[in-house]
Design a protein around this motif. Structure first.
Motif, PDB file in Angstrom:
ATOM      1  N   PRO A 157      47.855  42.208  41.780  1.00 26.64           N
ATOM      2  CA  PRO A 157      48.635  43.386  42.181  1.00 26.64           C
ATOM      3  C   PRO A 157      47.729  44.597  42.439  1.00 26.64           C
ATOM      4  CG  PRO A 157      49.679  42.286  40.325  1.00 26.64           C
ATOM      5  CD  PRO A 157      48.337  41.627  40.506  1.00 26.64           C
ATOM      6  N   GLY A 158      48.057  45.353  43.486  1.00 24.05           N
ATOM      7  CA  GLY A 158      47.241  46.523  43.833  1.00 24.05           C
ATOM      8  C   GLY A 158      45.821  46.139  44.193  1.00 24.05           C
ATOM      9  N   THR A 159      45.672  45.032  44.917  1.00 19.36           N
ATOM     10  CA  THR A 159      44.345  44.449  45.152  1.00 19.36           C
ATOM     11  C   THR A 159      43.357  45.423  45.781  1.00 19.36           C
ATOM     12  OG1 THR A 159      43.223  42.538  46.125  1.00 19.36           O
ATOM     13  CG2 THR A 159      45.007  43.516  47.417  1.00 19.36           C
ATOM     14  N   ASN A 160      43.818  46.356  46.611  1.00 17.98           N
ATOM     15  CA  ASN A 160      42.901  47.312  47.236  1.00 17.98           C
ATOM     16  C   ASN A 160      42.316  48.309  46.243  1.00 17.98           C
ATOM     17  OD1 ASN A 160      43.005  46.318  49.867  1.00 17.98           O
ATOM     18  ND2 ASN A 160      44.794  47.567  50.412  1.00 17.98           N
ATOM     19  N   GLY A 161      42.936  48.425  45.091  1.00 21.24           N
ATOM     20  CA  GLY A 161      42.434  49.334  44.068  1.00 21.24           C
ATOM     21  C   GLY A 161      41.707  48.628  42.948  1.00 21.24           C
ATOM     22  N   VAL A 162      41.489  47.317  43.097  1.00 21.58           N
ATOM     23  CA  VAL A 162      40.831  46.504  42.076  1.00 21.58           C
ATOM     24  C   VAL A 162      39.446  46.099  42.580  1.00 21.58           C
ATOM     25  CG1 VAL A 162      40.948  44.377  40.720  1.00 21.58           C
ATOM     26  CG2 VAL A 162      43.046  45.629  41.268  1.00 21.58           C
ATOM     27  N   SER A 163      38.431  46.282  41.768  1.00 26.19           N
ATOM     28  CA  SER A 163      37.082  45.935  42.201  1.00 26.19           C
ATOM     29  C   SER A 163      36.883  44.427  42.188  1.00 26.19           C
ATOM     30  CB  SER A 163      36.033  46.577  41.281  1.00 26.19           C
ATOM     31  OG  SER A 163      36.012  45.931  40.016  1.00 26.19           O
ATOM     32  N   ARG A 164      35.939  43.999  42.968  1.00 24.27           N
ATOM     33  CA  ARG A 164      35.575  42.578  42.985  1.00 24.27           C
ATOM     34  C   ARG A 164      35.218  42.093  41.590  1.00 24.27           C
ATOM     35  NH1 ARG A 164      29.730  40.142  44.032  1.00 24.27           N
ATOM     36  NH2 ARG A 164      29.609  41.278  42.070  1.00 24.27           N
ATOM     37  N   ASP A 165      34.393  42.871  40.869  1.00 19.80           N
ATOM     38  CA  ASP A 165      33.938  42.448  39.542  1.00 19.80           C
ATOM     39  C   ASP A 165      35.089  42.348  38.554  1.00 19.80           C
ATOM     40  OD1 ASP A 165      31.382  42.319  40.526  1.00 19.80           O
ATOM     41  OD2 ASP A 165      30.710  44.201  39.621  1.00 19.80           O
ATOM     42  N   ASP A 166      36.035  43.269  38.627  1.00 17.60           N
ATOM     43  CA  ASP A 166      37.171  43.224  37.695  1.00 17.60           C
ATOM     44  C   ASP A 166      38.059  42.013  37.978  1.00 17.60           C
ATOM     45  OD1 ASP A 166      36.355  45.472  36.355  1.00 17.60           O
ATOM     46  OD2 ASP A 166      37.752  46.834  37.350  1.00 17.60           O
ATOM     47  N   ALA A 167      38.239  41.695  39.254  1.00 18.30           N
ATOM     48  CA  ALA A 167      39.054  40.536  39.602  1.00 18.30           C
ATOM     49  C   ALA A 167      38.388  39.249  39.125  1.00 18.30           C
ATOM     50  CB  ALA A 167      39.289  40.489  41.106  1.00 18.30           C
ATOM     51  N   ILE A 168      37.090  39.141  39.335  1.00 17.26           N
ATOM     52  CA  ILE A 168      36.372  37.939  38.908  1.00 17.26           C
ATOM     53  C   ILE A 168      36.361  37.834  37.388  1.00 17.26           C
ATOM     54  CG2 ILE A 168      34.095  36.846  38.855  1.00 17.26           C
ATOM     55  CD1 ILE A 168      33.694  37.898  41.721  1.00 17.26           C
TER      56      ILE A 168
END
Length: 457
Positions: free
Chosen positions: A282-293
């Protein structure tokens, strides 16, 4: 000794600020600009491997090897190079990919650029640097060190331009790469088994597994696009699975097709649907690559989509629970990948022989083994490399070899035009955020692409 980004970022920023005006005047687009000829002159001096006779040298090196295993490998290689050549000190500046794209363009325009840099292939970066006379041609060093025999021809072509920077994959080599790369799907083995889903190898299987995860309250894919470049990877993987590697390669190379063709439009529709149905963070444009991984590595999602450069961090975090797969199109294996950023020598370097020796040292067969030992994928895998079956390393090696054998690797999409990185990253943020529909997205890409092709005639 080596210096890290923490100790060097001020110098990088200062160099960037000092060079802004010059860069904007001379290196904004491929092809000579301004009033003079900026084509780099062919080197006239005889090249040499005699590094000891160079005297005391401080070699300024800028790279973006920030992720886990590759950062460790780079530090080890730098230390070993300094041990082999005590007269050379490596002064390293390390930046993230996005930061390097910003600062490097400016620093290369200064009177004191670094000696060795990692340059992103394609028109936006390498093409602009070549047209601005900022990179040294490397054909002579390729012959001296045998790079033209060590690397597959297709990979050397990705690091080549015409001498004026107008034609990507031209006849002049401007860099060689240290790592191989495949962008694909990392998956949680345990969660996938609990859902009773096979390891996805097609877009339909991936979609089915994400639907099953969503139905069980599991986040299907951890994905963050705050850094912008992940959006290129997401679209590239889906587009390749629908269009096939040959069609996308022709498109990126300007040899045929359009971004508004049905496969590209369908890829945009698929991604927009994933965002709308909650398949992505959710809110993928506001989530960093590192946080998602990191969310994926904690078991918070079934999949994440990124490149093989994340092998060591995910292996460290998840052990045997993590696997890797790529997708296949109707025409065979197809995914974004190829090789990491090219290591290049700047045209103003006072120590090109030392710089070339350094590039050879960090990219050769011995370096390849160190890269493997630190959880990285070298550009050229040793023929006898056989990691333990069922491991992440084995998955990655298998996918890399299979995709290369089938010519299924698609160049990174931002190589397409001088401005395509900004166009596609902005477009993907709007597509994922619902501010643009799929047709508007592909129309935006095609407008940039068509304008560039027209300018080349």
């Amino acid at each position: 000794m080596t210096t890290t980004r923490r100790g060097r970022v001020g110098a990088a920023a200062a160099a960037a600020a000092a060079a802004t005006a010059l860069f904007l005047a001379s290196a904004c687009a491929p092809g000579p600009s301004g009033g003079g000829d900026t084509t780099p002159a062919a080197p006239t001096n005889e090249v040499s491997k005699d590094i000891a006779s160079a005297g005391e040298v401080t070699l300024a090196v800028w790279d973006q090897n920030t992720d886990g295993g590759i950062s460790e490998a780079q530090e080890q290689l730098n230390a070993e190079f300094e041990k082999m050549y005590p007269n050379v000190t490596i002064d390293r500046t390390v930046e993230s990919f996005s930061d390097l794209k910003t600062t490097l363009k400016l620093a290369l325009s200064s009177n004191t650029p670094p000696d060795v840099v990692q340059a992103n292939q394609g028109y936006p970066d390498m093409g602009a640097f070549v047209s601005g006379g900022m990179l040294r041609p490397l054909n002579d060093y390729a012959e001296l060190y045998g790079w033209d025999g060590y690397y597959p021809k297709s990979l050397l072509e990705q690091n080549s331009f015409s001498s004026d920077g107008k034609t990507w994959q031209g006849d002049t080599l401007f860099g060689v790469s240290q790592t191989g790369e495949v962008v694909g799907i990392f998956y949680n083995r345990k969660l996938l088994a609990e859902l009773g889903q096979p390891v996805p190898t097609t877009l339909a299987e991936l979609d089915s597994a994400m639907a099953a995860a969503k139905a069980e309250g599991i986040l299907p894919m951890a994905f963050g696009n705050l850094d912008k470049s992940p959006g290129i990877h997401l679209f590239g993987v889906v587009q390749a699975a629908l269009a096939g590697a040959p069609a996308v390669t022709e498109l990126v190379s300007g040899q045929g097709g359009a971004w508004t063709d049905e496969p590209s439009r369908n890829a945009a529709q698929e991604i927009a649907r994933w965002a709308q149905q909650g398949y992505l963070t959710p809110g993928t444009n506001g989530v960093s690559r590192d946080d998602a991984i990191a969310e994926f590595s904690r078991g918070g999602a079934l999949f994440t989509l990124t490149g093989t450069w994340m092998q060591q961090p995910l292996q460290d975090a998840m052990g045997t629970d993590v696997g890797f797969t790529t997708l296949t199109s109707e025409s065979g294996p197809a995914t974004t990948g190829g090789q990491g950023l090219a290591w290049a020598i700047t045209s103003k370097s006072a120590h090109p022989d030392v710089a070339a020796a350094y590039i050879e040292f960090i990219t050769n067969a011995k370096a390849a083994q160190l890269l493997l030992d630190t959880g990285n994928l070298p550009t050229v895998l040793p023929s006898d490399y056989q990691p333990e079956p069922g491991t992440l390393a084995a998955d990655i090696a298998t996918q890399y070899r299979d995709v290369q054998k089938a010519d299924g690797e698609v160049p990174y999409l931002d190589y397409a035009t001088p401005t395509f990185y900004d166009t596609i990253t902005a477009g993907m943020q709007e597509l994922l955020g619902g501010q643009a529909d799929p047709q508007q997205f592909v129309d935006r890409l095609q407008k940039d692409y068509a304008a560039f092709l027209t300018s080349q005639k």
